[in-house]
Enzyme design. Structure first.
Site, short mmCIF file in Angstrom:
data_model
loop_
_atom_site.label_atom_id
_atom_site.label_comp_id
_atom_site.label_asym_id
_atom_site.label_seq_id
_atom_site.Cartn_x
_atom_site.Cartn_y
_atom_site.Cartn_z
N ARG A 68 -17.35 -28.88 -7.59
CA ARG A 68 -17.41 -27.64 -8.38
C ARG A 68 -18.13 -27.82 -9.72
O ARG A 68 -18.87 -26.94 -10.16
CB ARG A 68 -15.97 -27.16 -8.65
CG ARG A 68 -15.80 -26.05 -9.67
CD ARG A 68 -14.32 -25.80 -9.88
NE ARG A 68 -14.03 -24.96 -11.04
CZ ARG A 68 -13.80 -23.64 -10.98
NH1 ARG A 68 -13.87 -23.01 -9.83
NH2 ARG A 68 -13.49 -22.95 -12.07
N HIS A 85 -21.03 -22.75 -10.40
CA HIS A 85 -20.11 -23.67 -9.71
C HIS A 85 -20.80 -24.19 -8.45
O HIS A 85 -21.26 -23.41 -7.61
CB HIS A 85 -18.80 -22.97 -9.36
CG HIS A 85 -17.93 -22.71 -10.56
ND1 HIS A 85 -17.13 -21.60 -10.68
CD2 HIS A 85 -17.75 -23.43 -11.69
CE1 HIS A 85 -16.49 -21.66 -11.83
NE2 HIS A 85 -16.84 -22.76 -12.46
N ALA A 86 -20.84 -25.50 -8.31
CA ALA A 86 -21.72 -26.15 -7.34
C ALA A 86 -21.45 -25.73 -5.90
O ALA A 86 -22.37 -25.50 -5.12
CB ALA A 86 -21.59 -27.66 -7.48
N ARG A 87 -20.20 -25.62 -5.52
CA ARG A 87 -19.85 -25.40 -4.12
C ARG A 87 -20.02 -23.96 -3.66
O ARG A 87 -19.89 -23.67 -2.48
CB ARG A 87 -18.41 -25.85 -3.88
CG ARG A 87 -17.36 -25.06 -4.65
CD ARG A 87 -16.01 -25.74 -4.55
NE ARG A 87 -14.96 -25.08 -5.32
CZ ARG A 87 -13.75 -25.57 -5.49
NH1 ARG A 87 -13.44 -26.73 -4.92
NH2 ARG A 87 -12.85 -24.94 -6.21
N HIS A 106 -20.64 -15.48 -8.62
CA HIS A 106 -19.76 -16.53 -8.10
C HIS A 106 -19.35 -16.19 -6.67
O HIS A 106 -19.74 -15.20 -6.10
CB HIS A 106 -18.48 -16.61 -8.95
CG HIS A 106 -18.65 -17.12 -10.33
ND1 HIS A 106 -18.12 -18.32 -10.75
CD2 HIS A 106 -19.28 -16.60 -11.41
CE1 HIS A 106 -18.41 -18.52 -12.02
NE2 HIS A 106 -19.12 -17.48 -12.46
N SER A 107 -18.49 -17.03 -6.12
CA SER A 107 -17.71 -16.71 -4.94
C SER A 107 -16.38 -17.46 -5.09
O SER A 107 -16.31 -18.45 -5.81
CB SER A 107 -18.43 -17.15 -3.65
OG SER A 107 -18.43 -18.54 -3.48
N TYR A 108 -15.34 -16.93 -4.48
CA TYR A 108 -15.29 -15.79 -3.60
C TYR A 108 -14.16 -14.88 -4.05
O TYR A 108 -13.46 -15.19 -5.01
CB TYR A 108 -15.02 -16.26 -2.15
CG TYR A 108 -13.69 -16.98 -1.97
CD1 TYR A 108 -12.56 -16.30 -1.53
CD2 TYR A 108 -13.55 -18.33 -2.28
CE1 TYR A 108 -11.34 -16.93 -1.39
CE2 TYR A 108 -12.34 -18.97 -2.16
CZ TYR A 108 -11.23 -18.29 -1.72
OH TYR A 108 -10.02 -18.90 -1.61
N TYR A 112 -6.12 -14.30 -13.90
CA TYR A 112 -5.36 -14.84 -15.02
C TYR A 112 -6.35 -15.22 -16.11
O TYR A 112 -7.55 -15.34 -15.87
CB TYR A 112 -4.55 -16.06 -14.59
CG TYR A 112 -3.21 -15.71 -13.99
CD1 TYR A 112 -2.09 -15.54 -14.79
CD2 TYR A 112 -3.07 -15.54 -12.62
CE1 TYR A 112 -0.85 -15.22 -14.24
CE2 TYR A 112 -1.84 -15.22 -12.05
CZ TYR A 112 -0.73 -15.07 -12.88
OH TYR A 112 0.48 -14.74 -12.33
N ASN A 137 -18.13 -23.11 -16.47
CA ASN A 137 -17.64 -21.79 -16.80
C ASN A 137 -16.32 -21.83 -17.57
O ASN A 137 -15.57 -20.85 -17.60
CB ASN A 137 -17.47 -20.93 -15.54
CG ASN A 137 -17.46 -19.44 -15.86
OD1 ASN A 137 -18.17 -18.99 -16.75
ND2 ASN A 137 -16.66 -18.68 -15.13
N ARG A 138 -16.04 -22.95 -18.17
CA ARG A 138 -15.00 -23.07 -19.20
C ARG A 138 -15.61 -23.71 -20.45
O ARG A 138 -14.87 -24.12 -21.34
CB ARG A 138 -13.82 -23.92 -18.72
CG ARG A 138 -13.11 -23.42 -17.49
CD ARG A 138 -12.44 -22.08 -17.72
NE ARG A 138 -11.62 -21.70 -16.56
CZ ARG A 138 -12.08 -21.09 -15.48
NH1 ARG A 138 -13.37 -20.79 -15.40
NH2 ARG A 138 -11.28 -20.77 -14.48
#
Length: 408
Positions: free
Chosen positions: A222, A169-171, A295-297, A347, A239-240
């Site tokens: 993202r 994820h970019a951010r 990843h974060s966070y 979730y 990531n989906r």
């Protein structure tokens, strides 16, 4: 004249950079199943208008919104007696002040651009005999996705593989920074005694197009930067996009959603290229011990499954190793992580790397690790937290690898 044109282009680039003046991030703390279900409903139905940063099953939800949406959203919460408070008053101010308080920071105490990361990969391969530069894939915009193989000749092709990837994820800038720090430590310490048992394959920055875009155009971007005919918005959530339980709950078919799954599984070359690389190793008879997507966070250490609330067949083994990792991590700076199965802790989210690594690649110890922090800064973690994040995560990884060695 040439200087004037360059100045105009620079001014245009600056003018086009997305700003988040007045954007707020609210922390929502629902009480009980009814309020939890309502927040989950909002996250699924309003994700094109609101940016849900993190969404937990029995804890908190953080959501960013434009100034004109704040009042209405607060009204929705207050009308149902749902507790909330403002976590970040002005996102743009946090972006502007993101740098930490290190006047002369070292290389592993600052964030680095795409070009700097790729140069670092080459430098590490040139500097350490146990490192080899690898091209894992090519991005949608044609950029190389390079990383490292770390190995010794002992053991040959019988050694199991440990795979790390960052920056899907970019951010989430702390992810590549942490993977780079840990890789450096592994190289500097000659593999920490793990290279007789494992070969390491490491990608510090997977979503390179999106990452570069988050530097030049939109700090909160993202997704990837792919475009598809008929889509109103660019990009896919990589990531989906994995080819395992793709297209179910926890992703969106709407292109403007931050969890847009894409037109098909593995539509994104960043995903299809890296998974093909890894599957080729598997087809050659190599076995995967560990697969981790950083990843974060939220400070979480999560195992399969993500696509539904169901424990993996190796759940007890996975959670036991994660517990050891989190204890070692906490011992460094006191940072507390929660561990458990992904969908049970958060979730359900389909088409995720952690499930693919476990179910398709066969890595018993497959995890998604959500790094610092708990929400004070969210995706905008200051640079003065980069080094401690790397130090504690590396301690956790060493404990995890020792657990894998001792239990298999």
């Amino acid at each position: 004249m040439k200087l004037l044109i360059i100045s105009l282009l620079v001014a245009l680039a600056v003018a086009e950079k997305v700003r988040y003046d007045g954007y707020q991030t609210l922390r929502i703390e629902p009480k009980g199943a009814i309020q939890n279900d309502y927040i989950h409903h909002l996250a699924e139905t309003l994700d094109e208008k609101y940016d849900f940063w993190t969404h937990t099953r029995n804890g908190f939800t953080d959501v960013m919104m434009a100034p004109n949406l704040v009042g209405g959203f607060k009204y929705l919460l207050e009308s149902r007696d749902i507790d909330y408070h403002v976590m970040i008053e002005d996102v743009q101010k946090l972006i502007d002040n993101q740098d930490g308080i290190l006047p002369s920071a070292g290389f592993y105490e600052t964030y680095h651009s795409y070009d700097e990361i790729q140069t670092w990969v080459t430098d590490m391969a040139n500097q350490y005999s146990i490192a080899e530069e690898m091209n894992f894939a090519t991005s949608y915009l044609g950029k190389p996705i390079n990383g490292l193989k770390i190995s010794k000749s002992t053991g040959g092709s019988t050694k199991r593989i440990v795979y790390f990837q960052g920056g899907i994820h970019a951010r989430e800038w702390i992810s590549p920074a942490t993977v780079m720090y840990m890789t450096y430590q592994l190289l500097e310490n000659n593999g920490e005694g793990f290279l007789d048992e494992f070969d390491f394959y490491i990608i510090p920055s997977l979503n390179v197009d999106g990452y570069q875009y988050s530097w030049t155009n939109d700090r909160m971007w993202r997704k990837t930067r792919s475009t598809y005919e008929g889509n109103a918005c660019d990009g896919v959530d990589p990531n989906r996009n994995y080819m395992y339980e793709w297209g179910g709950s926890g992703s969106s078919s709407l292109s403007c959603s931050d969890i847009y799954r894409g037109p098909a599984a593995h539509s994104e070359p960043e995903v299809s290229g890296t998974t093909s690389f890894l599957e080729t190793l598997k087809d050659q008879g190599r076995k995967f011990a560990c697969f981790i997507d950083f990843h974060s966070y939220s400070q979480l250490w999560l195992s399969p499954y993500s696509y539904m609330e169901r424990d993996a067949e190796n759940h007890a083994t996975q959670v036991g190793a994660a517990e050891e990792a989190c204890a070692a991590l906490q011992a460094v700076h006191g940072t507390r992580y929660t561990f458990g199965a992904s969908a049970s802790t958060l979730y359900a989210a389909d088409g995720c790397s952690v499930d693919w690594g476990y179910a398709k690649l066969g890595a018993t110890y497959s995890y998604v690790v959500e790094l610092r922090d708990k929400g004070r800064y969210g995706f905008l973690l200051p640079e003065n937290q980069i080094l401690p994040t790397g130090e504690e995560t590396y301690a956790g990884i060493k404990a995890l690898l020792n657990s894998i060695k001792n239990n298999s």
